[in-house]
Design an enzyme around this catalytic site. Structure first.
Site, mmCIF file in Angstrom:
data_model
loop_
_atom_site.group_PDB
_atom_site.id
_atom_site.type_symbol
_atom_site.label_atom_id
_atom_site.label_comp_id
_atom_site.label_asym_id
_atom_site.label_seq_id
_atom_site.Cartn_x
_atom_site.Cartn_y
_atom_site.Cartn_z
ATOM 1 N N GLY A 99 -1.158 -6.028 8.916
ATOM 2 C CA GLY A 99 -2.533 -5.835 7.247
ATOM 3 C C GLY A 99 -2.646 -6.839 6.119
ATOM 4 N NE ARG A 155 10.555 -31.706 13.673
ATOM 5 C CZ ARG A 155 11.526 -32.293 13.010
ATOM 6 N NH1 ARG A 155 11.820 -33.006 12.163
ATOM 7 N NH2 ARG A 155 12.725 -30.952 13.021
ATOM 8 C CG HIS A 156 9.581 -28.897 9.268
ATOM 9 N ND1 HIS A 156 8.687 -28.654 11.055
ATOM 10 C CD2 HIS A 156 9.974 -29.003 9.013
ATOM 11 C CE1 HIS A 156 10.251 -28.899 11.297
ATOM 12 N NE2 HIS A 156 10.847 -28.929 10.991
ATOM 13 C CB CYS A 197 1.049 -2.146 4.743
ATOM 14 S SG CYS A 197 0.275 -3.803 6.191
ATOM 15 N N GLY A 198 2.549 -0.752 6.161
ATOM 16 C CA GLY A 198 2.764 -0.057 6.992
ATOM 17 C C GLY A 198 4.042 -1.005 8.186
ATOM 18 C CB THR A 199 2.034 -3.208 10.877
ATOM 19 O OG1 THR A 199 1.015 -2.790 10.226
ATOM 20 C CG2 THR A 199 1.608 -1.426 11.388
ATOM 21 N N GLY A 200 3.635 -4.678 8.546
ATOM 22 C CA GLY A 200 3.116 -5.722 7.814
ATOM 23 C C GLY A 200 2.092 -7.067 8.122
ATOM 24 C CG ASP A 251 -0.334 0.090 2.679
ATOM 25 O OD1 ASP A 251 0.280 0.620 2.779
ATOM 26 O OD2 ASP A 251 -0.700 0.103 3.717
ATOM 27 C CG HIS A 252 -0.958 4.656 1.602
ATOM 28 N ND1 HIS A 252 -2.099 3.470 1.532
ATOM 29 C CD2 HIS A 252 -0.592 5.343 2.549
ATOM 30 C CE1 HIS A 252 -2.512 3.752 2.707
ATOM 31 N NE2 HIS A 252 -1.961 5.132 3.645
ATOM 32 C CG HIS A 264 10.865 -25.199 11.005
ATOM 33 N ND1 HIS A 264 10.684 -25.465 12.013
ATOM 34 C CD2 HIS A 264 11.825 -25.914 10.689
ATOM 35 C CE1 HIS A 264 12.308 -25.905 13.087
ATOM 36 N NE2 HIS A 264 13.132 -26.911 11.718
HETATM 37 C C1 RB5 Z 1 -2.464 2.418 6.529
HETATM 38 O O1 RB5 Z 1 -2.403 2.868 7.230
HETATM 39 C C2 RB5 Z 1 -2.032 1.239 7.867
HETATM 40 O O2 RB5 Z 1 -2.752 0.771 8.479
HETATM 41 C C3 RB5 Z 1 -1.351 0.067 6.694
HETATM 42 O O3 RB5 Z 1 -0.257 0.130 6.468
HETATM 43 C C4 RB5 Z 1 -1.240 -0.970 8.143
HETATM 44 O O4 RB5 Z 1 -0.002 -1.085 8.447
HETATM 45 C C5 RB5 Z 1 -1.865 -2.387 8.281
HETATM 46 O O5 RB5 Z 1 -2.004 -3.390 8.922
#
Ligand code: RB5
Length: 154
Positions: free
Chosen positions: A71, A134-135, A66-69, A8-9, A99
């Site tokens: 989403g 097993r994996h 994404c911002g946090t990974g 995303d952005h 694994h």
């Molecule tokens: C975007 O604002 C942010 O919410 C998205 O990039 C992500 O971090 C969501 O999990």
């Protein structure tokens, strides 16, 4: 090997840097967006596009940012056949391949910088699945759960 990338952005700048690195290592990169200057886009759209490209065999693996990974990893894991791993250091990146045979790597552009993310991507692309029984058995159970869900099982 073909690698789909998407963001995303909030993940765009890191995605652009990672795509360039991945290409320089000799992989074919398929960029499914977002594009420069796009703002306020929705991460599920890009996670869906990358996950479906991998699930349909159009690319071998995918990288999502994404911002946090969070989403993109939550979304990608809704697509049957996808094993998306959220990794912010190389140990879990390596283990996710060895694994879990992860086929999508997720990272957060707000969480780590280009240097660490590039190392993670390299380790993740170069590490093979161990193929240990097993994996594989545990992975099979993950996908059995997908089938149960599709058929309305409990
Ligand atoms: C975007 O604002 C942010 O919410 C998205 O990039 C992500 O971090 C969501 O999990």
């Amino acid at each position: 090997m073909r690698i789909a990338v998407g963001s995303d952005h909030a993940g765009y700048c890191l995605k652009a840097a990672i795509a360039e690195a991945v290409e320089s290592w000799g992989y074919e990169v398929v960029d499914l967006g977002s594009n420069p200057g796009e703002m306020g886009v929705d991460y599920p759209d890009y996670a869906r596009a990358v996950a479906q490209a991998v699930a349909r065999g159009e690319t071998d693996r995918g990288i999502l940012i994404c911002g946090t990974g969070l989403g993109v990893s939550i979304t990608a894991n809704k697509v049957p056949g996808i094993r998306a791993a959220l990794c912010h250091e190389t140990y879990t990146a390596r283990m996710s391949r060895s694994h879990n045979n992860a086929n999508v790597l997720c990272m957060g552009g707000w969480v780590i910088g280009v240097g660490v993310a590039t190392d993670i991507a390299q380790v993740w692309l170069e590490t093979p699945f161990s193929g240990v029984d097993r994996h594989q058995r545990r992975i099979d159970k993950i996908h059995a759960l997908e089938s149960e869900a599709r058929h309305g099982g409990e």
